[in-house]
Design a protein around this motif. Sequence first.
Motif, mmCIF file in Angstrom:
data_model
loop_
_atom_site.group_PDB
_atom_site.id
_atom_site.type_symbol
_atom_site.label_atom_id
_atom_site.label_comp_id
_atom_site.label_asym_id
_atom_site.label_seq_id
_atom_site.Cartn_x
_atom_site.Cartn_y
_atom_site.Cartn_z
ATOM 1 N N HIS A 11 -11.869 -1.199 -7.628
ATOM 2 C CA HIS A 11 -10.817 -0.429 -6.905
ATOM 3 C C HIS A 11 -10.671 -0.750 -5.441
ATOM 4 N N GLN A 12 -11.927 -0.732 -4.770
ATOM 5 C CA GLN A 12 -12.040 -1.220 -3.442
ATOM 6 C C GLN A 12 -11.421 -2.710 -3.281
ATOM 7 N N ILE A 62 0.813 -1.271 0.024
ATOM 8 C CA ILE A 62 -0.107 0.065 -0.022
ATOM 9 C C ILE A 62 0.928 1.220 0.077
ATOM 10 N N GLU A 86 -9.314 -4.329 -5.225
ATOM 11 C CA GLU A 86 -7.874 -4.149 -5.384
ATOM 12 C C GLU A 86 -7.225 -3.362 -4.036
ATOM 13 N N PHE A 87 -7.918 -2.630 -3.325
ATOM 14 C CA PHE A 87 -7.167 -2.159 -2.054
ATOM 15 C C PHE A 87 -7.505 -3.248 -1.272
ATOM 16 N N ASP A 88 -8.384 -3.968 -0.999
ATOM 17 C CA ASP A 88 -8.713 -4.782 0.257
ATOM 18 C C ASP A 88 -7.656 -6.025 -0.082
ATOM 19 N N TYR A 115 -0.130 4.700 -1.725
ATOM 20 C CA TYR A 115 -1.703 5.123 -1.231
ATOM 21 C C TYR A 115 -1.349 6.480 -0.517
ATOM 22 N N ARG A 127 -4.684 -5.725 -1.401
ATOM 23 C CA ARG A 127 -3.626 -5.353 -0.769
ATOM 24 C C ARG A 127 -3.561 -5.516 0.615
#
Length: 167
Positions: free
Chosen positions: A147-148, A7, A150-152, A10, A154
């Motif tokens: 996108h959420q 991350i 993908e973040f989760d 970010y 990560r």
Amino acid sequence: MPELAYIAHYPEHLIDQIRRLVNEEKLGKYLLSKYPTTHNLTSDKALYTYTMELKSTHLRKSEPITKVLYDGKINDINDALGLHRITIKNHGGRLRSKSEIRVATLFKSSPEPFLRMICVHELAHLKEREHNKAFYALCENMEPNYHQLEFDVRLYLTHLDLFGKLY
């Protein structure tokens, strides 16, 4: 404090929030509250069927896929979570191309939305080779929450690195 490589790009306020969850050992609880169960798509055949259903729903006119399988070597060798590969072979003066998708084995025991995000990502490469605006627009078209997710994913990978298996 461990490095949060997945991350790192970010915004700092998000990294601070994740750092707090890591320090308090609550990252796993956070992920389990959002994604309490895993999927049962553990065979290559089930993964193929799942991916082809996504393809037939969103990319009917794209090139055919000959293989979809889990690959235990992806994470170690390519530092990737999935691969889309095209092979071209000469058969009697005719060129034949084959497309295949390989998904990192660690997604055999992950929540289904994580697997869907990886499959959507690799399917998008059938139309868009590069990670550009059109590529991500296609991903969002196939999975509005891309996108959420993908973040989760990560965050999930961060948890795996720091604390080990979650499921």
